[in-house]
Design a protein around this motif. Structure first.
Motif, PDB file in Angstrom:
ATOM      1  N   SER A  80      -1.381 -32.706  -4.540  1.00 27.49           N
ATOM      2  CA  SER A  80      -2.688 -31.544  -4.312  1.00 27.49           C
ATOM      3  C   SER A  80      -3.515 -32.437  -5.312  1.00 27.49           C
ATOM      4  N   GLY A  81      -3.504 -33.812  -5.631  1.00 30.63           N
ATOM      5  CA  GLY A  81      -4.818 -34.382  -6.249  1.00 30.63           C
ATOM      6  C   GLY A  81      -4.799 -34.192  -7.661  1.00 30.63           C
ATOM      7  N   ALA A  82      -4.056 -33.597  -8.357  1.00 30.38           N
ATOM      8  CA  ALA A  82      -3.915 -33.416  -9.749  1.00 30.38           C
ATOM      9  C   ALA A  82      -2.958 -34.724 -10.396  1.00 30.38           C
ATOM     10  N   TYR A  83      -3.745 -36.077 -10.334  1.00 25.77           N
ATOM     11  CA  TYR A  83      -2.842 -37.184 -10.368  1.00 25.77           C
ATOM     12  C   TYR A  83      -2.487 -37.494 -11.854  1.00 25.77           C
ATOM     13  N   GLN A  84      -3.228 -37.243 -12.778  1.00 22.65           N
ATOM     14  CA  GLN A  84      -3.071 -37.431 -14.217  1.00 22.65           C
ATOM     15  C   GLN A  84      -2.034 -36.367 -14.830  1.00 22.65           C
ATOM     16  N   LYS A  85      -2.093 -35.220 -14.169  1.00 18.95           N
ATOM     17  CA  LYS A  85      -0.971 -34.263 -14.678  1.00 18.95           C
ATOM     18  C   LYS A  85       0.334 -34.746 -13.975  1.00 18.95           C
ATOM     19  N   ALA A  86       0.334 -35.100 -12.849  1.00 13.63           N
ATOM     20  CA  ALA A  86       1.648 -35.562 -12.112  1.00 13.63           C
ATOM     21  C   ALA A  86       2.199 -36.849 -12.892  1.00 13.63           C
ATOM     22  N   LEU A  87       1.330 -37.652 -13.311  1.00 12.57           N
ATOM     23  CA  LEU A  87       1.640 -38.884 -14.066  1.00 12.57           C
ATOM     24  C   LEU A  87       2.277 -38.634 -15.441  1.00 12.57           C
ATOM     25  N   LYS A  88       1.625 -37.549 -16.098  1.00 13.14           N
ATOM     26  CA  LYS A  88       2.240 -37.336 -17.284  1.00 13.14           C
ATOM     27  C   LYS A  88       3.516 -36.590 -17.169  1.00 13.14           C
ATOM     28  N   LEU A  89       3.782 -35.574 -16.310  1.00 12.24           N
ATOM     29  CA  LEU A  89       5.080 -35.303 -15.766  1.00 12.24           C
ATOM     30  C   LEU A  89       6.035 -36.079 -15.676  1.00 12.24           C
ATOM     31  N   LEU A  90       5.651 -37.231 -14.605  1.00 19.00           N
ATOM     32  CA  LEU A  90       6.797 -38.255 -14.395  1.00 19.00           C
ATOM     33  C   LEU A  90       7.165 -39.014 -15.222  1.00 19.00           C
ATOM     34  N   SER A  91       6.133 -39.534 -16.246  1.00 16.60           N
ATOM     35  CA  SER A  91       6.406 -40.513 -17.382  1.00 16.60           C
ATOM     36  C   SER A  91       7.351 -39.735 -18.398  1.00 16.60           C
ATOM     37  N   GLN A  92       7.201 -38.466 -18.498  1.00 17.82           N
ATOM     38  CA  GLN A  92       8.359 -37.894 -19.401  1.00 17.82           C
ATOM     39  C   GLN A  92       9.488 -37.784 -18.694  1.00 17.82           C
ATOM     40  N   LEU A  93       9.737 -37.364 -17.637  1.00 16.48           N
ATOM     41  CA  LEU A  93      10.872 -37.708 -16.937  1.00 16.48           C
ATOM     42  C   LEU A  93      11.778 -39.046 -16.935  1.00 16.48           C
ATOM     43  N   GLU A  94      10.775 -39.954 -16.614  1.00 21.68           N
ATOM     44  CA  GLU A  94      11.190 -41.416 -16.850  1.00 21.68           C
ATOM     45  C   GLU A  94      11.757 -41.799 -18.012  1.00 21.68           C
ATOM     46  N   GLN A  95      11.043 -41.463 -19.324  1.00 23.41           N
ATOM     47  CA  GLN A  95      11.376 -41.662 -20.427  1.00 23.41           C
ATOM     48  C   GLN A  95      12.884 -40.915 -20.677  1.00 23.41           C
ATOM     49  N   GLU A  96      13.065 -39.707 -20.304  1.00 23.85           N
ATOM     50  CA  GLU A  96      14.332 -38.940 -20.414  1.00 23.85           C
ATOM     51  C   GLU A  96      15.361 -39.494 -19.588  1.00 23.85           C
ATOM     52  N   GLU A  97      15.046 -40.050 -18.472  1.00 19.90           N
ATOM     53  CA  GLU A  97      16.129 -40.452 -17.586  1.00 19.90           C
ATOM     54  C   GLU A  97      15.556 -41.719 -16.687  1.00 19.90           C
ATOM     55  N   PRO A  98      15.527 -42.922 -17.622  1.00 22.67           N
ATOM     56  CA  PRO A  98      15.212 -44.126 -17.019  1.00 22.67           C
ATOM     57  C   PRO A  98      15.931 -44.654 -15.850  1.00 22.67           C
ATOM     58  N   ASP A  99      17.106 -44.067 -15.618  1.00 24.46           N
ATOM     59  CA  ASP A  99      17.900 -44.507 -14.465  1.00 24.46           C
ATOM     60  C   ASP A  99      17.613 -43.713 -13.403  1.00 24.46           C
ATOM     61  N   ASN A 100      16.970 -42.809 -13.450  1.00 25.96           N
ATOM     62  CA  ASN A 100      16.723 -42.032 -12.280  1.00 25.96           C
ATOM     63  C   ASN A 100      15.606 -42.339 -11.072  1.00 25.96           C
ATOM     64  N   THR A 101      16.390 -42.962 -10.219  1.00 26.03           N
ATOM     65  CA  THR A 101      15.468 -43.522  -9.099  1.00 26.03           C
ATOM     66  C   THR A 101      14.460 -42.634  -8.489  1.00 26.03           C
ATOM     67  N   ASP A 102      14.850 -41.233  -8.432  1.00 33.27           N
ATOM     68  CA  ASP A 102      14.085 -40.553  -7.604  1.00 33.27           C
ATOM     69  C   ASP A 102      12.805 -40.393  -8.282  1.00 33.27           C
ATOM     70  N   VAL A 103      12.636 -40.513  -9.814  1.00 35.06           N
ATOM     71  CA  VAL A 103      11.527 -40.660 -10.481  1.00 35.06           C
ATOM     72  C   VAL A 103      10.881 -41.758 -10.114  1.00 35.06           C
ATOM     73  N   CYS A 104      11.420 -42.866 -10.114  1.00 41.96           N
ATOM     74  CA  CYS A 104      10.857 -44.219  -9.913  1.00 41.96           C
ATOM     75  C   CYS A 104      10.043 -44.097  -8.574  1.00 41.96           C
ATOM     76  N   TYR A 105      11.002 -43.577  -7.436  1.00 42.02           N
ATOM     77  CA  TYR A 105      10.227 -43.379  -6.251  1.00 42.02           C
ATOM     78  C   TYR A 105       9.124 -42.816  -6.220  1.00 42.02           C
ATOM     79  N   SER A 106       9.288 -41.464  -7.112  1.00 41.12           N
ATOM     80  CA  SER A 106       8.017 -40.689  -7.070  1.00 41.12           C
ATOM     81  C   SER A 106       6.789 -41.486  -7.657  1.00 41.12           C
ATOM     82  N   LEU A 107       6.986 -42.132  -8.852  1.00 43.61           N
ATOM     83  CA  LEU A 107       5.902 -43.033  -9.395  1.00 43.61           C
ATOM     84  C   LEU A 107       5.393 -44.033  -8.556  1.00 43.61           C
ATOM     85  N   GLY A 108       6.087 -44.530  -7.678  1.00 43.19           N
ATOM     86  CA  GLY A 108       5.635 -45.483  -6.636  1.00 43.19           C
ATOM     87  C   GLY A 108       4.886 -44.694  -5.550  1.00 43.19           C
ATOM     88  N   THR A 109       5.315 -43.464  -5.299  1.00 44.33           N
ATOM     89  CA  THR A 109       4.119 -42.732  -4.268  1.00 44.33           C
ATOM     90  C   THR A 109       2.982 -42.452  -5.036  1.00 44.33           C
TER      91      THR A 109
END
Length: 435
Positions: A80-109
């Motif tokens: 939807s173009g809300a990049y900073q909000k998306a980045l904040k949510l994904l960064s939180q998820l990555e900190q909580e679940e550092p081995d979650n490759t779905d989160v890594c893939y979403s950060l790549g996207t």
């Protein structure tokens, strides 16, 4: 032709999405997390932001803390173009679940959407660590390297994708496009020849091999036709292979087989107007203007907004001497697609051939300021001003814009030999060239 929106999706996806959409009307409001993931992922893949928003909202109301639902919210923010909000949510998820490759893939996207290919590559490669869906990850990495202009790495990762999944159509086409752009067509022939030897039922491998033969210098049309024939034997509804096959027959001068290759596509395609126009183009190359016109007419019956077919109907009418019809068709193309320079220039050139210089001037002056490439508009205007004796306008146009066209002005006398007879014009143009 109607298109099944669940084409290439299994029955379970169809069932869940239809149940979710039916539930909006019937009042069914419960799905488990796994079901909502499937529903949201479907909407994400088909780029239905509104549908995904509804699925995510329902998930948040039922499972507000669930990481899978929060991940889909982040993905929704990203598309939807809300990049900073998306980045904040994904960064939180990555900190909580550092081995979650779905989160890594979403950060790549997300970083890809943000125009940061280096960071995108970093996260995609993190996502590859679980060994799941490697060909898709490598395809994405190759695309990001392409954005960086690093075609060597792009080729490397497309090849890795094919090694992981030999029928990866995206990677095969990616390799084909890069090598064709680079002119490395012999390399493409070697690679795709080996690929189809190892994987003889790879329809895209055969198609890419056929394209490589057509790109060789000199072109190997016989080998191209053989390769494309194999692709179509595997999938008789493979449109791109049929289009390339038609092109191969055109290059051989075999009009009837080229037309037949296109006509075969008409039986199943949803791009009928494009195919009919392509048949018209074959007949134009054969200077069969009457038959070409009939196919362009069929094309605009399929798609009245097909400006290219209207333009070509104008050209056919012009060649056949139907001058009023030619003007009408050219004007229709202009009205449908005024941003295409070719639509204006074809009509202007027609007026000039008819020595309707006033009409040409009015047309060109009305369009030149919005033209994507104004050079030809100005050159045609210079010639029209010359023929009309409008010397003040001619020299004013040269003075205002001549410096923009120094390289092209050197060829103006080749295009308009009449101008070379006017010493004053010759001197003015030479002064601009030698400034």
């Amino acid at each position: 032709m109607s298109i099944d929106r669940f084409h290439n999706y299994d029955a379970e996806v169809r069932r869940l999405v239809l149940a979710f959409e039916g539930g909006e009307r019937s009042g069914r409001r419960f799905f488990d997390v796994d079901e909502l993931e499937i529903i949201a992922d479907y909407y994400l893949e088909v780029q239905d932001v509104e549908g995904m928003e509804k699925a995510v909202k329902l998930g948040e109301s039922l499972y507000p803390s669930n990481s899978a639902i929060r991940l889909r919210r982040a993905q929704l923010c990203g598309v939807s173009g809300a990049y900073q909000k998306a980045l904040k949510l994904l960064s939180q998820l990555e900190q909580e679940e550092p081995d979650n490759t779905d989160v890594c893939y979403s950060l790549g996207t997300l970083y890809s959407l943000m125009g940061e290919p280096k960071k995108s590559i970093e996260w995609y490669l993190r996502a590859a660590e679980d060994g799941y869906g490697l060909n898709v990850v490598y395809d994405n990495v190759a695309d990001e390297y392409g954005k960086l202009g690093n075609t060597a790495q792009a080729v490397r990762y497309f090849r890795k994708a094919v090694e992981n999944s030999p029928n990866d159509e995206y990677a095969l086409n990616g390799l084909s496009n890069i090598w064709e752009w680079q002119g490395r067509n012999e390399q493409a022939v070697r690679y795709f020849s080996q690929h189809v030897a190892d994987h003889p039922y790879s329809k895209v491998g055969w198609y890419c091999l056929g394209k490589a033969y057509l790109a060789l210098n000199p072109i190997d049309t016989k080998s191209a036709i053989d390769a494309l024939g194999y692709a179509l034997a595997i999938d008789s509804h493979f449109e791109d292979a049929s289009f390339s096959l038609a092109r191969a027959y055109e290059l051989m001068g075999d009009t009837s087989r080229a037309v037949q290759a296109y006509r075969d596509v008409l039986e199943y395609t949803h791009r009928r107007a494009y195919v009919l126009r392509s048949i018209g183009d074959v007949y134009v190359c054969a200077a069969n203007w009457h038959t070409a016109f009939s196919y362009y007419r069929e094309a605009v019956r399929e798609d009245p907004a097909d400006s290219v077919s209207w333009l070509m109907m104008g050209r056919c009418s012009e060649e056949l001497g139907y001058n009023e019809e030619a003007v009408a068709h050219y004007l229709r193309a202009i009205n449908l697609d005024p941003d295409q320079d070719a639509n204006w220039l074809n009509l202007a050139n027609f007026y000039i051939k008819q020595e309707r210089f006033d009409d040409a001037v009015n047309l060109l002056e009305s369009a030149r300021t919005e033209a994507s490439f104004p050079f030809w508009f100005d050159m045609l205007l210079l010639y029209c001003y010359y023929r009309l004796g409008l010397r003040n306008r001619l020299f004013r146009l040269l003075a205002e814009n001549g410096s923009n066209y120094v390289a092209d002005l050197k060829q103006i006398f080749d295009y308009f030999p009449d101008l070379a007879k006017d010493v004053e014009i010759v001197n003015a143009i030479n002064d601009i060239i030698h400034e």
